[in-house]
Design an enzyme around this catalytic site. Structure first.
Site, PDB file in Angstrom:
ATOM      1  N   CYS A  74     -67.869  83.030 -42.168  1.00 32.75           N
ATOM      2  CA  CYS A  74     -66.479  82.939 -42.600  1.00 32.75           C
ATOM      3  C   CYS A  74     -65.633  84.045 -41.982  1.00 32.75           C
ATOM      4  O   CYS A  74     -66.144  85.111 -41.648  1.00 32.75           O
ATOM      5  CB  CYS A  74     -66.335  83.014 -44.110  1.00 32.75           C
ATOM      6  SG  CYS A  74     -67.434  81.924 -44.995  1.00 32.75           S
ATOM      7  N   ARG A 130     -65.662  81.739 -36.580  1.00 36.84           N
ATOM      8  CA  ARG A 130     -66.597  82.149 -37.627  1.00 36.84           C
ATOM      9  C   ARG A 130     -66.908  81.018 -38.613  1.00 36.84           C
ATOM     10  O   ARG A 130     -67.709  81.202 -39.536  1.00 36.84           O
ATOM     11  CB  ARG A 130     -66.034  83.351 -38.394  1.00 36.84           C
ATOM     12  CG  ARG A 130     -65.756  84.546 -37.499  1.00 36.84           C
ATOM     13  CD  ARG A 130     -65.159  85.668 -38.290  1.00 36.84           C
ATOM     14  NE  ARG A 130     -66.112  86.275 -39.174  1.00 36.84           N
ATOM     15  CZ  ARG A 130     -66.952  87.262 -38.854  1.00 36.84           C
ATOM     16  NH1 ARG A 130     -66.915  87.761 -37.643  1.00 36.84           N
ATOM     17  NH2 ARG A 130     -67.794  87.746 -39.712  1.00 36.84           N
ATOM     18  N   TRP A 153     -67.452  78.869 -43.368  1.00 34.89           N
ATOM     19  CA  TRP A 153     -68.694  78.219 -42.945  1.00 34.89           C
ATOM     20  C   TRP A 153     -69.538  78.157 -44.219  1.00 34.89           C
ATOM     21  O   TRP A 153     -69.953  79.181 -44.743  1.00 34.89           O
ATOM     22  CB  TRP A 153     -69.387  79.032 -41.863  1.00 34.89           C
ATOM     23  CG  TRP A 153     -70.592  78.328 -41.305  1.00 34.89           C
ATOM     24  CD1 TRP A 153     -70.608  77.353 -40.358  1.00 34.89           C
ATOM     25  CD2 TRP A 153     -71.962  78.557 -41.665  1.00 34.89           C
ATOM     26  NE1 TRP A 153     -71.900  76.949 -40.106  1.00 34.89           N
ATOM     27  CE2 TRP A 153     -72.755  77.677 -40.891  1.00 34.89           C
ATOM     28  CE3 TRP A 153     -72.608  79.401 -42.560  1.00 34.89           C
ATOM     29  CZ2 TRP A 153     -74.143  77.631 -40.992  1.00 34.89           C
ATOM     30  CZ3 TRP A 153     -73.987  79.345 -42.654  1.00 34.89           C
ATOM     31  CH2 TRP A 153     -74.739  78.470 -41.868  1.00 34.89           C
ATOM     32  N   ASN A 166     -66.769  86.826 -47.461  1.00 33.87           N
ATOM     33  CA  ASN A 166     -67.631  86.498 -46.327  1.00 33.87           C
ATOM     34  C   ASN A 166     -69.018  87.043 -46.668  1.00 33.87           C
ATOM     35  O   ASN A 166     -69.120  88.203 -47.066  1.00 33.87           O
ATOM     36  CB  ASN A 166     -67.053  87.175 -45.077  1.00 33.87           C
ATOM     37  CG  ASN A 166     -67.993  87.189 -43.886  1.00 33.87           C
ATOM     38  OD1 ASN A 166     -67.893  88.052 -43.023  1.00 33.87           O
ATOM     39  ND2 ASN A 166     -68.890  86.257 -43.818  1.00 33.87           N
ATOM     40  N   GLY A 167     -70.062  86.224 -46.539  1.00 33.95           N
ATOM     41  CA  GLY A 167     -71.400  86.716 -46.863  1.00 33.95           C
ATOM     42  C   GLY A 167     -72.009  85.920 -48.002  1.00 33.95           C
ATOM     43  O   GLY A 167     -71.531  84.836 -48.342  1.00 33.95           O
ATOM     44  N   GLU A 184     -83.668  75.504 -24.251  1.00 34.84           N
ATOM     45  CA  GLU A 184     -82.217  75.697 -24.258  1.00 34.84           C
ATOM     46  C   GLU A 184     -81.490  74.368 -23.959  1.00 34.84           C
ATOM     47  O   GLU A 184     -80.485  74.042 -24.594  1.00 34.84           O
ATOM     48  CB  GLU A 184     -81.852  76.786 -23.233  1.00 34.84           C
ATOM     49  CG  GLU A 184     -80.377  76.968 -22.922  1.00 34.84           C
ATOM     50  CD  GLU A 184     -79.516  77.366 -24.121  1.00 34.84           C
ATOM     51  OE1 GLU A 184     -80.055  77.593 -25.201  1.00 34.84           O
ATOM     52  OE2 GLU A 184     -78.286  77.415 -23.954  1.00 34.84           O
ATOM     53  N   LYS A 232     -78.847  72.568 -26.458  1.00 37.81           N
ATOM     54  CA  LYS A 232     -77.475  72.193 -26.078  1.00 37.81           C
ATOM     55  C   LYS A 232     -77.213  70.738 -26.447  1.00 37.81           C
ATOM     56  O   LYS A 232     -76.173  70.404 -26.993  1.00 37.81           O
ATOM     57  CB  LYS A 232     -77.234  72.361 -24.566  1.00 37.81           C
ATOM     58  CG  LYS A 232     -77.135  73.752 -24.017  1.00 37.81           C
ATOM     59  CD  LYS A 232     -75.879  74.501 -24.387  1.00 37.81           C
ATOM     60  CE  LYS A 232     -76.048  75.252 -25.662  1.00 37.81           C
ATOM     61  NZ  LYS A 232     -76.499  76.619 -25.608  1.00 37.81           N
ATOM     62  N   GLU A 239     -76.989  70.240 -30.339  1.00 34.77           N
ATOM     63  CA  GLU A 239     -75.874  70.811 -31.095  1.00 34.77           C
ATOM     64  C   GLU A 239     -74.541  70.138 -30.814  1.00 34.77           C
ATOM     65  O   GLU A 239     -73.686  70.121 -31.688  1.00 34.77           O
ATOM     66  CB  GLU A 239     -75.796  72.334 -30.934  1.00 34.77           C
ATOM     67  CG  GLU A 239     -75.534  72.846 -29.570  1.00 34.77           C
ATOM     68  CD  GLU A 239     -75.534  74.388 -29.548  1.00 34.77           C
ATOM     69  OE1 GLU A 239     -75.791  74.939 -28.482  1.00 34.77           O
ATOM     70  OE2 GLU A 239     -75.256  75.022 -30.575  1.00 34.77           O
ATOM     71  N   HIS A 254    -100.911  67.491 -25.522  1.00 29.48           N
ATOM     72  CA  HIS A 254    -101.649  67.871 -26.742  1.00 29.48           C
ATOM     73  C   HIS A 254    -101.016  67.308 -28.010  1.00 29.48           C
ATOM     74  O   HIS A 254    -101.255  67.806 -29.104  1.00 29.48           O
ATOM     75  CB  HIS A 254    -101.773  69.390 -26.823  1.00 29.48           C
ATOM     76  CG  HIS A 254    -102.589  69.947 -25.709  1.00 29.48           C
ATOM     77  ND1 HIS A 254    -103.942  69.759 -25.608  1.00 29.48           N
ATOM     78  CD2 HIS A 254    -102.231  70.647 -24.602  1.00 29.48           C
ATOM     79  CE1 HIS A 254    -104.400  70.328 -24.498  1.00 29.48           C
ATOM     80  NE2 HIS A 254    -103.370  70.874 -23.877  1.00 29.48           N
ATOM     81  N   LYS A 272     -69.439  79.923 -34.471  1.00 28.15           N
ATOM     82  CA  LYS A 272     -69.719  80.717 -33.271  1.00 28.15           C
ATOM     83  C   LYS A 272     -70.442  82.010 -33.611  1.00 28.15           C
ATOM     84  O   LYS A 272     -71.231  82.505 -32.819  1.00 28.15           O
ATOM     85  CB  LYS A 272     -68.382  81.011 -32.567  1.00 28.15           C
ATOM     86  CG  LYS A 272     -68.519  81.660 -31.220  1.00 28.15           C
ATOM     87  CD  LYS A 272     -69.087  80.703 -30.206  1.00 28.15           C
ATOM     88  CE  LYS A 272     -69.455  81.381 -28.903  1.00 28.15           C
ATOM     89  NZ  LYS A 272     -70.444  80.618 -28.145  1.00 28.15           N
TER      90      LYS A 272
HETATM   91  C1  F6R Z   1     -76.256  77.892 -29.300  1.00 28.08           C
HETATM   92  C2  F6R Z   1     -75.684  79.118 -29.808  1.00 28.08           C
HETATM   93  C3  F6R Z   1     -76.430  79.845 -30.862  1.00 28.08           C
HETATM   94  C4  F6R Z   1     -76.302  81.353 -30.656  1.00 28.08           C
HETATM   95  C5  F6R Z   1     -76.944  82.109 -31.834  1.00 28.08           C
HETATM   96  C6  F6R Z   1     -76.906  83.611 -31.627  1.00 28.08           C
HETATM   97  O1  F6R Z   1     -75.464  77.331 -28.288  1.00 28.08           O
HETATM   98  O2  F6R Z   1     -74.628  79.527 -29.401  1.00 28.08           O
HETATM   99  O3  F6R Z   1     -77.757  79.468 -30.913  1.00 28.08           O
HETATM  100  O4  F6R Z   1     -76.920  81.702 -29.458  1.00 28.08           O
HETATM  101  O5  F6R Z   1     -76.278  81.789 -33.011  1.00 28.08           O
HETATM  102  O6  F6R Z   1     -75.607  84.075 -31.505  1.00 28.08           O
HETATM  103  P1  F6R Z   1     -75.304  85.477 -30.867  1.00 28.08           P
HETATM  104  O7  F6R Z   1     -75.680  85.416 -29.437  1.00 28.08           O
HETATM  105  O8  F6R Z   1     -73.829  85.689 -31.063  1.00 28.08           O
HETATM  106  O9  F6R Z   1     -76.131  86.482 -31.604  1.00 28.08           O
END
Ligand code: F6R
Length: 606
Positions: A2, A27, A74, A98-99, A479, A483, A486, A502, A601
């Protein structure tokens, strides 16, 4: 998580609350709301969904005044509904949070015994009730706030305003970030600096345990022992440019295409291309004495660490211990003075990573961090910060931060290899020369976008997909799958190519796209063998890699040829077609690419 903002002024501040919430929306964007104190009334507007919904609501039903708070959510406790949106106003107090309040159920039960009526399912509302109960007993706002905060456990930041006080904000920081902003006749409290720079460049970082009492003219800070304290006021040099799409359809797309530029900047910081040497002054710790690195991060940042594991072991001959931050911090991993700890985080605020850092620090470790936000909490706690120069990353799915993290990690691996006398000057030159070609090879990948779009069409019709790779292509497979998941909401798994047989190979049939990552490296032939195992079982191969023997032609496979230039460059380059693939699948499916459902984010809760 948040984002929270409070403004104390003597002019109408509704528009500034909304603008700041827009900047804070990285956030979380499940719901948004504001409260304003005006003429001994608390006026509140809140709504489910993004901040644009709140803007529409305020157009239909405006409120304004000189003192207020705002929140973008969030969801943690309670669904992302309007009733669960913040602020939570109970009679005389309105607050944003927040938290997580970990003992909220216990506190709620005690209030339920007092017949308190609850209008939401959140842990936050309990705080409003507790403060209001104190106010009802005749306590002052600050005593009510402090008495309440004492009862809460967890990591959180709270900002509160009071019906009868049209120039008073009280805030507390216990583990979640909060900064203060200063202007003449106007003061601010906010979750981060960058979201405030449209209002002021003069800021102070609060410390954990701080309580702040502010009005439009004054800021008073009490430390954890309730002693009046000062926090230095710094001037933030640059305004974060509020990124615009610059002609792109989405921030994710823009950020993918920025990679040749930002990677060049990152490379230029760590390497001197005139004489092909590492810039040793960027690493002011004596790494020669260490025998082990403990690496951690979350999500994409963790996968960057997994790629680097191969580099550190192969090139710098140093032991690696790596785990997700949320696991590492509870594992009692064995740490000693022969190891240092390495944290990877784009935001520098991820709660799990920060908690793992504190665990390692408390155990005497030297702390090195690789971050994009150099003013972040993780950066501040570090002995050495290795910046990545990705610039603001707005799209929730990380793209350019990942590849820039890989550059910083490759640089650290080369530096350690050098100070341990493991690589020669010539080898150093060769590695640097290899990395120098990365931006151009990524431009070559962009040339293949139309072919990638065709591959995206196949995946967009599938319910699930498997990504396989060996060596550094294994974390790249993880990765790539992340991608896709998500932003397109298609189930995907990254699997080590040799491990497929396996178990997971049982999933393979003609409807299962198997994305094979096969750059020209040591494992090339072995990966091709794994690919043939899938072909024999009718799997739908999408090949991304080196077409050394005209593999696409000979086997009539769909895919693209990706040229890489060596051990260090290969995973950096291979990540890019997978970003484009996920982007185009999500676009074909009409998904919300920059703000996918359920995500944020910056993840500042455990
Ligand atoms: C995926 C993504 C997340 C972040 C993760 C860590 O595309 O962006 O998996 O990599 O939440 O975030 P940071 O790098 O800000 O610690």
């Amino acid at each position: 998580m948040c984002g929270i903002i409070g403004i104390a002024s003597n002019r109408n501040i509704c528009k500034d609350l909304l603008d700041t919430l827009n900047r804070l929306s990285y956030r979380g964007y499940d719901s948004a709301g504001i409260s304003i104190v005006n003429d001994k009334k608390i006026l509140e507007r809140k709504i489910k969904g993004k901040i644009s919904n709140l803007e529409n609501l305020l157009e239909l039903s405006p409120i304004d005044g000189a003192l207020g708070i705002g929140h973008t959510r969030w969801a943690t406790h309670g669904k992302p509904t309007t009733l669960n949106a913040h602020p939570h106003t109970v009679n005389n107090v309105s607050l944003v949070h927040n938290g997580i309040i970990e003992n909220f159920q216990e506190l709620k039960n005690s209030l339920l015994n007092d017949n308190t009526f609850y209008s939401s399912d959140t842990d936050t509302e309990i705080i409003s009730h507790l403060i209001d109960n104190e106010l009802k007993l005749g306590k002052t706002p600050i005593d009510s706030f402090l008495n309440t905060v004492k009862k809460l456990s967890g990591a959180f930041a709270i900002v509160a305003i009071f019906k009868d006080f049209n120039n008073l904000i009280i805030a507390g920081k216990r583990g979640s970030p909060l900064v203060i902003g200063y202007n003449k006749d106007e003061k601010y409290i906010c979750s981060d600096v960058n979201s405030l720079t449209n209002l002021t460049k003069k800021i102070s970082y609060l410390e954990d345990g701080d309580t702040v009492i502010l009005n439009s003219n004054r800021v008073k800070i009490l430390d954890e022992n309730l002693k009046k304290s000062k926090r230095s006021i710094i001037t933030v040099s640059s305004d974060r440019v509020v990124s615009s799409l610059s002609g792109y359809d989405h921030f994710m797309q823009k950020e993918i295409f920025e990679q040749p530029d930002v990677l060049s900047q990152s490379l230029a910081y760590y390497m001197d291309f005139s004489d092909f040497k590492m810039n040793e002054d960027k690493f002011n710790i004596d790494f020669s004495k260490y025998e082990k690195i403990v690496i951690t991060g979350c999500g994409t940042a963790y996968y960057a660490g997994m790629v680097a594991k191969y580099w550190f072991e192969n090139i710098a001959k140093i032991n690696i211990e790596i785990d997700y931050a949320s696991e590492l911090r509870y594992r009692n991993v064995l740490l000693n003075d022969k190891s240092f700890s390495l944290f990877i985080s784009q935001s520098g605020e991820t709660a799990d990573t920060l908690a793992a850092l504190k665990f390692c620090k408390d155990n005497g470790q030297t702390i090195v961090s690789i971050v994009n936000e150099v003013e972040s909490s993780i950066a501040k706690e570090s002995d050495l910060v290795l910046p990545i120069f990705a610039g603001p990353e707005i799209g929730v799915a990380s793209t350019k931060a990942f590849t820039c993290q890989l550059v910083a990690l490759a640089s650290l691996a080369l530096h350690i290899a050098k100070v341990k006398n493991i690589i020669s000057i010539d080898e150093e030159k060769n590695f640097i020369n290899e990395l120098l070609h990365v931006p151009k090879l990524i431009l070559d990948v962009f040339e293949k976008e139309n072919e990638i779009k065709k591959l995206a069409k196949i995946i967009s019709k599938s319910k699930s997909a498997i990504f396989i790779g060996r060596g550094t292509s294994y974390p790249i497979a993880l990765e790539g799958a992340l991608k896709l998941k998500e932003i397109s909401y298609i189930h995907a798994e990254g699997i080590a190519a040799g491990e497929l047989k396996h178990g997971a190979i049982a999933l393979v049939d003609k409807n299962m796209p198997v994305i094979v990552l096969a750059p020209e490296d040591l494992f090339y032939v072995k990966t091709l063998s794994n690919m043939h195992e899938v072909i024999s079982r009718g799997g739908n191969i999408i090949f991304i890699g080196s077409c050394l023997d005209d593999i696409l032609e000979n086997t009539k496979l769909q895919g693209i040829n990706v040229e890489t230039s060596g051990k260090l460059s290969s995973p950096i380059i291979m990540a890019v077609p997978l970003q484009l693939l996920a982007y185009h699948v999500a676009k074909l499916l009409g998904k919300d690419i920059d703000q996918p459902r359920n995500l944020a984010k910056s993840v500042t809760v455990e």
